[in-house]
Every structure is written in C-alpha cells, then in structure tokens.
Design an enzyme around this catalytic site. Structure first.
Site, mmCIF file in Angstrom:
data_model
loop_
_atom_site.group_PDB
_atom_site.id
_atom_site.type_symbol
_atom_site.label_atom_id
_atom_site.label_comp_id
_atom_site.label_asym_id
_atom_site.label_seq_id
_atom_site.Cartn_x
_atom_site.Cartn_y
_atom_site.Cartn_z
ATOM 1 N N SER A 229 0.962 -1.002 0.068
ATOM 2 C CA SER A 229 -0.670 0.160 0.188
ATOM 3 C C SER A 229 1.089 1.021 -0.171
ATOM 4 O O SER A 229 1.627 1.139 0.490
ATOM 5 C CB SER A 229 -0.875 0.141 0.891
ATOM 6 O OG SER A 229 -1.273 1.630 1.169
ATOM 7 N N TYR A 242 -2.617 -0.954 10.711
ATOM 8 C CA TYR A 242 -2.110 -1.398 9.414
ATOM 9 C C TYR A 242 -1.279 -1.061 8.067
ATOM 10 O O TYR A 242 -0.742 -1.579 7.763
ATOM 11 C CB TYR A 242 -3.781 -1.159 8.458
ATOM 12 C CG TYR A 242 -3.642 -1.071 6.685
ATOM 13 C CD1 TYR A 242 -4.246 -2.212 6.543
ATOM 14 C CD2 TYR A 242 -3.517 -0.173 6.249
ATOM 15 C CE1 TYR A 242 -4.461 -2.619 4.881
ATOM 16 C CE2 TYR A 242 -3.394 -0.032 4.936
ATOM 17 C CZ TYR A 242 -4.117 -1.323 4.202
ATOM 18 O OH TYR A 242 -3.937 -1.531 2.812
HETATM 19 P P1 NAD Z 1 -10.799 -5.906 -0.729
HETATM 20 O O1 NAD Z 1 -11.879 -6.391 0.977
HETATM 21 O O2 NAD Z 1 -11.777 -5.550 -1.667
HETATM 22 O O3 NAD Z 1 -11.047 -7.057 -0.214
HETATM 23 C C1 NAD Z 1 -9.592 -7.718 1.380
HETATM 24 C C2 NAD Z 1 -9.295 -9.543 0.853
HETATM 25 O O4 NAD Z 1 -9.274 -9.465 2.091
HETATM 26 C C3 NAD Z 1 -11.186 -9.658 1.590
HETATM 27 O O5 NAD Z 1 -12.123 -9.694 0.208
HETATM 28 C C4 NAD Z 1 -11.092 -11.143 2.371
HETATM 29 O O6 NAD Z 1 -11.689 -12.268 1.629
HETATM 30 C C5 NAD Z 1 -9.598 -10.511 2.463
HETATM 31 N N1 NAD Z 1 -9.792 -10.876 3.589
HETATM 32 C C6 NAD Z 1 -9.881 -9.819 5.289
HETATM 33 N N2 NAD Z 1 -9.317 -10.989 6.223
HETATM 34 C C7 NAD Z 1 -9.468 -12.328 6.156
HETATM 35 C C8 NAD Z 1 -9.447 -13.274 6.679
HETATM 36 N N3 NAD Z 1 -8.938 -13.266 8.121
HETATM 37 N N4 NAD Z 1 -8.930 -14.972 6.142
HETATM 38 C C9 NAD Z 1 -9.170 -14.661 4.926
HETATM 39 N N5 NAD Z 1 -9.317 -13.809 4.014
HETATM 40 C C10 NAD Z 1 -9.260 -12.482 4.320
HETATM 41 O O7 NAD Z 1 -10.497 -4.778 -0.933
HETATM 42 P P2 NAD Z 1 -9.539 -4.549 -1.451
HETATM 43 O O8 NAD Z 1 -8.714 -2.893 -1.284
HETATM 44 O O9 NAD Z 1 -9.132 -4.959 -2.647
HETATM 45 O O10 NAD Z 1 -8.172 -4.692 -0.393
HETATM 46 C C11 NAD Z 1 -7.112 -6.439 -0.917
HETATM 47 C C12 NAD Z 1 -5.384 -5.640 -0.849
HETATM 48 O O11 NAD Z 1 -5.777 -4.463 -1.359
HETATM 49 C C13 NAD Z 1 -5.405 -5.483 0.888
HETATM 50 O O12 NAD Z 1 -4.043 -6.094 1.065
HETATM 51 C C14 NAD Z 1 -5.864 -3.744 0.817
HETATM 52 O O13 NAD Z 1 -4.982 -3.754 2.167
HETATM 53 C C15 NAD Z 1 -4.533 -3.446 -0.127
HETATM 54 N N6 NAD Z 1 -5.170 -2.239 -0.468
HETATM 55 C C16 NAD Z 1 -6.468 -1.791 -1.011
HETATM 56 C C17 NAD Z 1 -5.984 -0.235 -0.554
HETATM 57 C C18 NAD Z 1 -7.500 -0.003 -1.326
HETATM 58 O O14 NAD Z 1 -7.724 1.648 -1.291
HETATM 59 N N7 NAD Z 1 -8.649 -0.389 -1.628
HETATM 60 C C19 NAD Z 1 -5.132 0.225 -1.414
HETATM 61 C C20 NAD Z 1 -4.041 0.056 -0.112
HETATM 62 C C21 NAD Z 1 -4.018 -1.597 -0.686
#
Ligand code: NAD
Ligand code: MG
Length: 337
Positions: A229, A242
């Site tokens: 991130s 986080y």
């Molecule tokens: P999202 O909620 O769609 O995806 C996150 C997924 O993590 C969930 O769908 C879930 O299946 C999984 N998860 C969480 N805890 C879990 C557990 N204990 N066991 C199994 N699965 C679990 O959101 P996203 O934004 O697509 O997130 C994907 C990645 O992107 C994450 O690592 C997040 O930190 C990172 N990210 C997101 C952003 C943003 O702005 N959305 C920015 C930077 C990084």
C-alpha cells in the site's frame, strides 16, 4: 477459446464479411488492415480522459459489517467484469489469489482467467456471494475456478489452502498474497491487542505462512505478488497498525526477491493508493474520509480495481523476467513508491 478474447483480425473479418460479403474478407484491404492491427497487437479502444473515467467524490454514506461485499457497494466497483480483454499472456498458468472474491483480488482473478490461467481464490465464508460471482466469471473465461473459503489467520488453514490449491489446480506458479485487514482508529489507544493481533495475523503472518507453504511447489519461472500500500511509505494517522503491516509486506517482498532470484522465482509488490473496495466501506475509513475518498489525489477520484489488473498481469507474465524486488505504485498521481 476464451469468449472474452477479442481478436482484432477475426472481428474485422466478421464485420467486413457482414458488410461486403465473404469474398471481400480474403482479399485486399481487409487483410492488409487486419494484419496491421494484429501487428500492433492492439484492439482499437477509444481515447478517454482517465480523470473522468470513473465516479468522483462525494460518495454516498454507507457502511457494511466487516468484511463487506462488493455487490452491496454504492456505486458498485468496476473489477473489469465487462471490460478486461485477455491475449493469452498467462496461458496454462495456475494462480492462487487470497482475497480473490472482491476488490483488487477480484480484478486480478478476472484478468488472470481471461489471460488463460486457472485461478483459485481464497476468501472468508461470509463473502460467498461475492466469491460465487468470481467463480462464474473465471468459468465464463473457459478456465478452471477453485473456491477455497477459510480464515488465513490460522497457520494450519494456510497450509491446507496451498495444498488444496495445488491439488485442485494441478500445480501452482502464481501466488498473489492480497487479503488484508484494515480498520480505522483515530487514536493508538483505541487499538486493542486483539485488533492489533488480527491485523498482524491477516496481513503479515498469513503472507509468511502461505508463501512458505507455496515454495515447495513453485518452479523456476513462477511469480509471487504481494499487495502492499501507499501506507508502507506514507502512513495514514488513523491506520497505524495497518500501515506497519504494509511496510513489512514491502520489506518482505524486497528481501525474498533477493533470496529467490537464483531459484528463478520473482517476487514483486503493488502499492495502491485509494481504491474503491469493500474494505473501505466496512470499517477501513471514517464516514467523513469515505465521502471524500480519493478526492485529494491529482486524478481527483479513487482508483477502481479494474485499473490495477494490468499491473498484476504484467508482474506475473514471463516477459517480465528481469522484474523482481519491485513495488509498483498506483496512487492517482501522488505518493510512493
Ligand atoms: P477487499 O475487501 O475487496 O479485499 C480484501 C480481502 O481480504 C477480502 O475480500 C477478504 O476475502 C480478505 N480477508 C481479510 N481477512 C481475511 C481472513 N482473516 N481470512 C481470509 N481472507 C481475509 O479490499 P481490497 O481493497 O481489494 O483489498 C485487497 C488488498 O489491497 C488488501 O491487502 C489491502 O490492504 C490492499 N490495499 C487496498 C487499498 C484500497 O484503497 N482499497 C489501498 C492499498 C492497499
Ligand atoms: Mg471481499
């Protein structure tokens, strides 16, 4: 054949054939035009202003219980369901994507399948409705879809996840550690030990356990991609725990890339800025920040998961053979790396 593959030559022939009769297809300009298009490798797609391509803030007030469903978001995120076109870049590969039900992981899953890979997704049981949609999309691309629900905070589950993925896919050569836990807390004193542990287990321990288990199966040419991130470099004041994990993911990526280079396994990361996903509407942001989400970037809007799919494809593809130990940023024009 992948029904989403859009071969410019054959489409041109069909269109030309409909307009002028089949004979015209095999002669003269139609072939010349088709050959030029095939040589450039690109289907014609209209130019458009990326800043205007997707919704901008203000966003409607909304909150879902964690972990949230993409299918219940307003507006619905774009994961490339109707837009991503493959061109065989990952033909025959087998990929495991954690958090593959929604958001960035779903966009990678759709793109990988349309590029010719079989895809296993991991997610939490509560996310079954989102996961079902992804399974259908992978199958519609003509690839094998493997659904492996379960909580990655357990080492035993992580080991089982990898062995089930290998067994059901028939191998493993792309691992995407993408699942993540993000909860907003205004003060450090609001983060309980339980919450801290939850974030660390999901974002750091699980990546360690899953990668360790996967190493037994990854052949030279395989790729590991970790979702970090912008918080790895520029931590938000309300995401202290986080952001720590994201810095650890960035560091793990660079160290492991050095260790695995001689084994022919590449390790890279992606560092997204603000992306419109379920994580943000299920405790990841305050309502105040959510309403303005992405508005402070030069693009003036958050990214949509579909806009990251080409990065996950590129980092997995064999052509990127010298690309390892890198973090690819996508923050709408600002931020690190
Ligand atoms: P999202 O909620 O769609 O995806 C996150 C997924 O993590 C969930 O769908 C879930 O299946 C999984 N998860 C969480 N805890 C879990 C557990 N204990 N066991 C199994 N699965 C679990 O959101 P996203 O934004 O697509 O997130 C994907 C990645 O992107 C994450 O690592 C997040 O930190 C990172 N990210 C997101 C952003 C943003 O702005 N959305 C920015 C930077 C990084
Ligand atoms: Mg989800």
């Amino acid at each position: 054949m992948d029904p989403h593959d859009d071969n410019p030559l054959s489409r041109r022939q069909i269109v030309s054939g409909m307009a002028t009769g089949i004979a015209a297809v095999v002669t003269g300009p139609a072939i010349a035009q088709g050959a030029a298009s095939a040589a450039s490798g690109a289907a014609p797609s209209p130019l458009g202003n990326p800043a205007e391509k997707y919704p901008k803030p203000p966003f409607p007030n909304q909150s879902q219980p964690w972990p949230g469903l993409a299918g219940k978001m307003q507006p619905r995120p774009d994961h490339g369901e109707t837009s991503y076109r493959g061109s065989g870049r990952l033909a025959g590969r087998n990929a495991l994507i954690t958090g593959g039900d929604s958001g960035i992981g779903r966009a990678a899953a759709i793109a990988y399948a349309r590029e010719g890979a079989n895809v296993a997704i991991n997610y939490l049981p509560a996310e079954e409705p989102d996961a079902r949609e992804v399974v259908r999309l992978i199958q519609a691309a003509g690839r094998k879809a493997v659904a492996l629900p379960g909580d990655i905070r357990s080492e035993a589950f992580c080991q089982r996840l990898v062995s089930d993925a290998v067994q059901q896919l028939g191998g493993l050569d792309i691992l995407v550690n993408n699942a993540g836990r993000q909860q907003s807390h205004d003060s450090l004193t609001d983060i309980s030990t339980e919450q801290f542990d939850w974030t660390m287990k999901t974002n750091v321990y699980a990546m360690f356990w899953i990668t360790k288990a996967a190493l037994a199966h990854l052949q030279p040419g395989s790729a590991i991609i970790n979702t970090a991130s912008v918080n790895a470099y520029d931590p938000s004041e309300n995401l202290i725990d986080y952001a720590m994990t994201k810095a650890a993911i960035m560091n793990f990526t660079k160290g492991l890339a050095k260790q695995l280079a001689k084994q022919g396994i590449r390790v890279n990361g992606v560092a997204p800025g603000p992306f419109w996903t379920a994580l943000q509407v299920s405790g990841g942001q305050t309502q105040e920040k959510l309403a303005k989400f992405g508005g402070d970037t030069p693009m003036g809007r958050p990214g949509q998961p579909a806009e990251l799919a080409p990065v996950y494809v590129q980092l997995a593809a064999a052509e990127a053979s010298y690309i390892t130990g890198q973090i690819y940023g996508a923050s709408g024009g600002r931020g690190n790396p």
